[in-house]
Design an enzyme around this catalytic site. Structure first.
Site, PDB file in Angstrom:
ATOM      1  N   SER A 109       0.832  -1.195   0.000  1.00  0.00           N
ATOM      2  CA  SER A 109       0.000   0.000   0.000  1.00  0.00           C
ATOM      3  C   SER A 109       0.875   1.257   0.000  1.00  0.00           C
ATOM      4  CB  SER A 109      -0.876  -0.031   1.242  1.00  0.00           C
ATOM      5  OG  SER A 109      -1.689   1.087   1.237  1.00  0.00           O
ATOM      6  N   GLY A 110       0.592   2.158  -0.935  1.00  0.00           N
ATOM      7  CA  GLY A 110       1.338   3.411  -0.995  1.00  0.00           C
ATOM      8  C   GLY A 110       2.583   3.328  -1.854  1.00  0.00           C
ATOM      9  N   THR A 139      -1.628   2.332  -7.961  1.00  0.00           N
ATOM     10  CA  THR A 139      -2.750   2.998  -8.605  1.00  0.00           C
ATOM     11  C   THR A 139      -2.247   4.105  -9.531  1.00  0.00           C
ATOM     12  OG1 THR A 139      -4.069   2.471  -6.695  1.00  0.00           O
ATOM     13  CG2 THR A 139      -4.921   4.168  -8.131  1.00  0.00           C
ATOM     14  N   ASN A 185      -0.969   5.673   2.998  1.00  0.00           N
ATOM     15  CA  ASN A 185      -1.216   6.313   1.705  1.00  0.00           C
ATOM     16  C   ASN A 185      -2.449   7.197   1.853  1.00  0.00           C
ATOM     17  OD1 ASN A 185      -1.849   6.918  -0.928  1.00  0.00           O
ATOM     18  ND2 ASN A 185      -1.810   4.795  -1.670  1.00  0.00           N
ATOM     19  N   SER A 236      -5.413   5.563  -0.537  1.00  0.00           N
ATOM     20  CA  SER A 236      -5.188   4.130  -0.616  1.00  0.00           C
ATOM     21  C   SER A 236      -6.414   3.421  -1.182  1.00  0.00           C
ATOM     22  CB  SER A 236      -4.879   3.623   0.784  1.00  0.00           C
ATOM     23  OG  SER A 236      -4.732   2.238   0.742  1.00  0.00           O
ATOM     24  N   SER A 237      -6.208   2.553  -2.186  1.00  0.00           N
ATOM     25  CA  SER A 237      -7.345   1.803  -2.751  1.00  0.00           C
ATOM     26  C   SER A 237      -7.718   0.737  -1.749  1.00  0.00           C
ATOM     27  CB  SER A 237      -6.955   1.138  -4.058  1.00  0.00           C
ATOM     28  OG  SER A 237      -6.024   1.920  -4.750  1.00  0.00           O
ATOM     29  N   GLY A 290      -1.163  -5.034  -2.302  1.00  0.00           N
ATOM     30  CA  GLY A 290       0.068  -5.817  -2.146  1.00  0.00           C
ATOM     31  C   GLY A 290       0.086  -6.487  -0.783  1.00  0.00           C
ATOM     32  N   GLU A 299       0.531  -7.305   2.901  1.00  0.00           N
ATOM     33  CA  GLU A 299       0.368  -6.385   4.028  1.00  0.00           C
ATOM     34  C   GLU A 299       0.749  -7.061   5.339  1.00  0.00           C
ATOM     35  OE1 GLU A 299      -3.182  -3.252   2.850  1.00  0.00           O
ATOM     36  OE2 GLU A 299      -3.557  -4.730   4.415  1.00  0.00           O
TER      37      GLU A 299
HETATM   38  P1  ADP Z   1      -0.934   2.311  -4.052  1.00  0.00           P
HETATM   39  O1  ADP Z   1      -2.020   2.252  -5.077  1.00  0.00           O
HETATM   40  O2  ADP Z   1       0.191   1.413  -4.377  1.00  0.00           O
HETATM   41  O3  ADP Z   1      -1.410   2.146  -2.681  1.00  0.00           O
HETATM   42  P2  ADP Z   1      -0.740   4.983  -4.958  1.00  0.00           P
HETATM   43  O4  ADP Z   1      -0.578   4.698  -6.393  1.00  0.00           O
HETATM   44  O5  ADP Z   1      -2.068   5.438  -4.520  1.00  0.00           O
HETATM   45  O6  ADP Z   1      -0.303   3.757  -4.099  1.00  0.00           O
HETATM   46  O7  ADP Z   1       0.374   6.060  -4.577  1.00  0.00           O
HETATM   47  C1  ADP Z   1       0.413   6.701  -3.335  1.00  0.00           C
HETATM   48  C2  ADP Z   1       0.887   8.117  -3.500  1.00  0.00           C
HETATM   49  O8  ADP Z   1       2.240   8.137  -3.888  1.00  0.00           O
HETATM   50  C3  ADP Z   1       0.153   8.852  -4.569  1.00  0.00           C
HETATM   51  O9  ADP Z   1      -0.992   9.483  -4.046  1.00  0.00           O
HETATM   52  C4  ADP Z   1       1.184   9.876  -5.025  1.00  0.00           C
HETATM   53  O10 ADP Z   1       1.160  11.001  -4.182  1.00  0.00           O
HETATM   54  C5  ADP Z   1       2.494   9.168  -4.802  1.00  0.00           C
HETATM   55  N1  ADP Z   1       3.006   8.582  -6.057  1.00  0.00           N
HETATM   56  C6  ADP Z   1       2.907   7.303  -6.450  1.00  0.00           C
HETATM   57  N2  ADP Z   1       3.515   7.116  -7.651  1.00  0.00           N
HETATM   58  C7  ADP Z   1       3.996   8.319  -8.019  1.00  0.00           C
HETATM   59  C8  ADP Z   1       4.747   8.798  -9.153  1.00  0.00           C
HETATM   60  N3  ADP Z   1       5.088   7.989 -10.153  1.00  0.00           N
HETATM   61  N4  ADP Z   1       5.092  10.096  -9.189  1.00  0.00           N
HETATM   62  C9  ADP Z   1       4.743  10.918  -8.179  1.00  0.00           C
HETATM   63  N5  ADP Z   1       4.063  10.528  -7.099  1.00  0.00           N
HETATM   64  C10 ADP Z   1       3.690   9.254  -6.986  1.00  0.00           C
HETATM   65 MG    MG Z   2      -3.968   1.924  -4.832  1.00  0.00          MG
END
Ligand code: ADP
Ligand code: MG
Length: 995
Positions: A107-108, A112, A157, A160-161, A382, A384
């Site tokens: 997560s984070g 996404t 995050n 977070s989804s 992922g 956890e």
């Molecule tokens: P996950 O889906 O894996 O839990 P996210 O994709 O929601 O994580 O990413 C969490 C945060 O990290 C996003 O809200 C963003 O602020 C930052 N982030 C993730 N990937 C990038 C990237 N490629 N460039 C800039 N910021 C990113």
């Molecule tokens: Mg996500």
């Protein structure tokens, strides 16, 4: 990769397969750290992309960047999520095989974000028509909607989804996106009623309260203050600096419209969201008689309105339960704790089903039926590990076990396939097969999920602890399963009495059994379900089907549902060509620029990256197509420089021989060279670096030569151009002079035009003459009736008259020649008629345009008998007439028939009178338009030889009998009239046609 081979000391290697010490985790992490320090967040392991979350905006996602990665070979350019997107897209188009991109990480870590970047890449770079742009917008806009309802701020995050998502994007044969489909997995419903400290509920609640218009909130009975709602205050964190709920609300409202949600549906959906908040504020207390009752009446009122259910029924269902004992239904009151649990269960059920309904609706708007190629995007939770891990973590980690299994299987498979395709012997790789853990969880009868289900359904008093005991009984001794009781003295401390430990491929995790049974049953009391199933809200009635209440079948448990949907997902993924994105989170504080080695090491481990690298490096560190390899290093061997003319494989063989590669260092496949150790490649790379100055010199020399030659060519071209321009200019000047001469001659000629022919007017007059004659030539008179003729210039007056006459005659001659014989006959007859009647008879002018006809009678009007009496004679002309008697002028209808030798008057079938032309003395007519004709014949009775008659313009007299004379008077009057007048004359009145 080639682009940074030389900068490897500073920025690390672009592909982990080039790590010399590829089995060392430290070297792996050091490479990640170095690159992260340079803002290079992407690195490959072969074709797998490893991405480290930068937690800041990097300027690497512009349209220009997308363009740079379009259609470019994977290794030519630095690693990027766009390279994976493009490569997948091209593979789909060229190989016509469905693809999928599996994005994993904790997560984070940026899963996404990665999936959104991929979707944006397709939305921007794929061809679209106007019609398809709606669909593209819907695809993109489905994200903010799903995020509002399915994402929340967690400690890890801010966005977070809280559900797993697999999205298929469908493409047509041109590569344009034409449809999509989303599968959602296990929404974390418990968040609706409870959040950990520092976390929030799902975004949509805060968005509605912050952004919703005042009248909407009033209608929903809500206040603009999240602190007022029990379901939103558990985490003590209603506001987050990185989130703008008000703006997000606007985005979501717009997206709902773009996707095609109906206003009524949106209203129903918001009613559900508001009703969850009201449920949270519904309190229970003790009534007068000690019974448990609802103490918050306004909430109940709003609930019944928003959920569209009966208020009294809802009140009862929230405080009582229906039980069936010995076949009889009984109502029993709920305790305070039971009522709270029932209320929370309702909130979770309503929200969870509304979310599923949302996905179904989005799918309807993206649906495309027809043949298409597909790219699937999997963005799923992922691995956890928390301080306390519960049922949700158990499901999530099980999901990751399954995906890891798939990943290892498919990577090994593709690796093996490449070796086979290139004709190189496969060297078996040792790897950890996690099938044993997957079986531990999902195995029939002896798997964790089976045991859990069994415990949930068993009669008696099953509890979380009895479940744990059952696990110990059945799974005791399994290498990957440990509990407090099963462990020995040393490890016992690490597991508490209410926990069991699973040794996952990624590490050990303790799960607390508390809540396992309830969460697995996911129970909603039957009477609550009955009330909701009666709802008159459109959306709710689609979420809760009325049949559910009567359906006796036990619903599937949560874990089994999840297991089955996961099995289906694996099936879907297996049918596609996979690509992988592995996301890593560099620190837990969402900070940019901080690289927490321990945290990264943990993720590298449980993402199985070292395993992945080992598989990839099983044989060879580096492989490239002959062409690419030769292109880069050909300058290192005189045999291949500057160009190799023969087969590529021979060129590479010549090159590596010259470089002194030992046989164990490389293999030549069918299309690729495989290099076993990175050091071999690096020494080649270093030689290239050393050769560079000499190369640069050669290049510079050729460049200078080229430049000088280009200069010379430019000058040469300039000379030719100036000569050409001179010629064109001279030609233009000549033309201009000529034009001036002519204009001058014209002006002079015009002044002298009335003089005799002289040099001054010669040109002008000639021109006039020529123009006139040419005009006649081009537009001669077209018909004999056209009497127009152009006015000639004075010098041509006489000639023009001659020409006009000639032309007329010529046309007349041509006209006469064209006349047909029957037309000629008509003309002759017309001439005769003209000689007789012109200026003599009033009706003559009207008769001129009418054609003469052979008869005025139709063929059926001729009497056959009469015709037969004629014998050889033929009727030349027939007409219906009125005959007047000589005596008494009685009028009788007759036919007058003319043959070539006599005329006759016929009535019906009788021949009344025959007049041989030989006996016919004369014919007389008046000058009026009366249609009267008098035939003069000798009368038989007086036998007189001489017939006497008189004719003036207006009177015709004739002898009737001896001494007796008949008279016909003609006068003009308004209309034609024939009558006997007092004098005994026949009076004919005729209208005057021509004044
Ligand atoms: P996950 O889906 O894996 O839990 P996210 O994709 O929601 O994580 O990413 C969490 C945060 O990290 C996003 O809200 C963003 O602020 C930052 N982030 C993730 N990937 C990038 C990237 N490629 N460039 C800039 N910021 C990113
Ligand atoms: Mg996500």
């Amino acid at each position: 990769m080639e682009s940074t081979l030389t900068a490897r000391d500073r920025v690390g290697v672009q592909d982990f397969v080039l790590l010399e010490n590829y089995t060392s985790e430290a070297a792996f992490i050091e490479n990640l750290r170095r690159r992260f320090g340079e803002n290079l967040i992407y690195t490959y392991i072969g074709s797998v992309l490893v991405s480290v979350n930068p937690n800041k905006d990097l300027e690497i996602y512009s349209k220009a960047h997308m363009e740079r990665y379009r259609g470019v070979s994977f290794y030519e350019i630095s690693p990027h999520i766009y390279a994976v997107s493009d490569n997948t897209y091209r593979a789909m188009r060229t190989e016509r095989r469905d693809q999928c991109i599996l994005i994993s990480g904790e997560s984070g870590a940026g899963k996404t974000e990665a999936s959104k970047k991929i979707l944006q890449y397709y939305a921007t770079t794929c061809p679209v028509t106007d019609h398809l742009s709606t669909l593209r917008d819907r695809l993109v806009q489905s994200n903010p909607v799903l995020e509002a309802f399915g994402n929340a701020k967690t400690l890890r995050n801010d966005n977070s989804s809280r559900f797993g998502k697999y999205m298929d994007v469908q493409f047509d044969f041109r590569g344009a996106p034409i449809g999509g489909h989303i599968l959602n997995y296990l929404l974390e419903k418990s968040r609706v009623v409870h959040q950990n400290h520092g976390e929030r509920n799902f975004h949509i609640f805060y968005q509605l309260l912050e952004g919703g218009e005042q009248n909407l909130l009033s209608k929903l009975g809500l206040e603009r203050n999240a602190q007022k709602y029990q379901y939103l205050v558990k985490g003590c964190c209603p506001r987050v600096s990185s989130i703008n709920d008000k703006n997000d609300w606007r985005t979501v409202r717009k997206a709902l419209t773009v996707i095609g949600f109906h206003e009524d549906e949106v209203e129903d959906l918001l009613n559900i969201i508001a009703s969850v908040l009201h449920l949270g504020n519904t309190q229970f207390g003790e009534g007068k008689n000690g019974e448990n009752q609802i103490t918050t009446e306004p909430q109940l009122k709003y609930l019944s309105k928003l959920l569209g259910v009966d208020g009294a029924a809802l009140r009862e269902a929230l405080t009582h339960k229906k039980i069936t004992a010995k076949g009889e239904e009984m109502i029993s009151p709920l305790s305070f704790e039971q009522a709270v649990a029932a209320r929370d269960a309702l909130a979770k059920a309503v929200y969870g089903r509304a979310f599923t309904w949302l996905v179904v609706k989005i799918n309807q708007s993206l649906a495309f039926k027809g043949s298409s190629s597909v790219i699937g995007l999997l963005d799923i939770y992922g691995f956890e590990v928390f301080q306390h891990n519960s049922f949700e973590q158990f499901c999530i980690n099980y999901c990751n076990e399954k995906l890891h299994q798939l990943f290892i299987e498919l990577t090994l498979k593709s690796e093996q396939e490449e070796y086979e395709a290139e004709g190189i012997t496969w060297e078996p790789v040792k790897y950890f097969d996690n099938k044993i853990i997957c079986d531990l969880v999902e195995g029939k009868h002896k798997g964790l999920i089976s045991i859990l289900d069994e415990e949930c359904l068993r009669p008696g008093e099953p509890s979380d602890i009895s479940f744990l005991e059952k696990l110990e009984d059945t799974l005791g001794g399994h290498a990957h399963f440990v509990t407090h009781k099963l462990s020995n003295g040393k490890t016992r401390k690490a597991v508490s009495r209410e926990e069991f430990k699973l040794i996952h491929y990624a590490g050990e995790v303790n799960y607390s059994v508390n809540g396992f049974l309830d969460k697995n049953k996911d129970l909603l009391y039957r009477n609550l379900k009955e009330v909701i199933c009666q709802s008159n809200s459109q959306v709710l009635s689609q979420c809760f089907h009325r049949e559910e209440v009567t359906d006796q079948k036990r619903p599937e448990t949560t874990a089994t549902q999840f297991k089955n949907s996961l099995a289906k997902l694996i099936e879907i993924l297996m049918s596609k060509e996979p690509s992988y994105v592995r996301c890593i989170k560099p620190n837990d504080a969402k900070q940019s620029g901080r690289f927490d080695e321990a945290l990264v090491r943990h993720q590298v481990k449980y993402l199985g990256l070292m395993e992945n690298l080992r598989v990839r490096r099983a044989g060879f560190a580096y492989r490239r197509h002959y062409e690419t390899f030769l292109q880069r290093y050909k300058s290192l061997c005189p045999g291949t420089w500057p160009n190799w003319q023969g087969r590529l494989a021979d060129g590479v063989a010549t090159l590596v021989q010259h470089l002194g590669y030992k046989p164990e260092e490389y293999k030549l496949g069918k299309t690729k060279i495989f290099i076993r150790f990175p050091k071999t490649l690096f020494s080649t790379e270093d030689s290239l670096e050393a050769r560079r100055p000499a190369l640069v010199l050669t290049l510079q020399t050729s460049w200078r030569g080229y430049r000088e030659r280009a200069k010379y060519l430019r000058i040469r071209q300039a000379v030719i151009q100036s000569a050409w321009r001179g010629m064109i200019s001279r030609q233009k000047a000549r033309r201009r002079r000529h034009a001036v001469d002519i204009i001058r001659k014209f002006i002079k000629g015009f002044i002298y035009r009335h003089y005799e022919h002289c040099p001054e007017n010669e040109y002008f007059l000639d021109h006039q003459r020529f123009s006139f004659l040419m005009m006649l030539f081009r537009n001669p008179p077209k018909s004999v009736l056209d009497k127009s003729w152009p006015i000639p210039p004075p010098c041509l007056t006489e000639a023009s008259e001659h020409l006009c006459r000639l032309c007329m005659r010529n046309m007349m001659r041509a006209y006469c020649r064209r006349i047909q014989p029957e037309w000629k006959k008509q003309m002759e007859q017309k001439v005769v008629a003209s000689q007789i009647f012109k200026d003599q008879k009033d009706s003559y002018p009207q008769s001129v345009p009418k054609l003469f006809v052979a008869s005025r009678l139709n063929s059926e009007e001729f009497n056959l008998k009469v015709i037969q009496t004629l014998g050889n004679d033929k009727v030349k002309y027939g007409i219906a007439v009125t005959k007047y008697d000589r005596r008494g002028y009685k009028a009788r209808p007759r036919q007058l028939l003319l043959t070539s030798s006599f005329a006759m008057l016929v009535a019906e079938a009788k021949l009344k009178q025959r007049i041989d032309y030989a006996t016919l003395r004369s014919i007389s007519v008046s000058s009026l338009s009366d249609g009267f004709m008098v035939l003069h014949v000798p009368s038989e009775d007086n036998k007189q030889k001489q017939l006497s008659w008189r004719l003036t313009a207006m009177i015709i007299t004739f002898a009737v009998a001896r001494g007796k004379e008949g008279v016909i008077d003609f006068t003009s009057g308004p209309e034609l009239k024939v009558a006997k007048c007092k004098k005994g004359h026949l009076l004919v009145t005729a209208p005057k046609l021509n004044p």
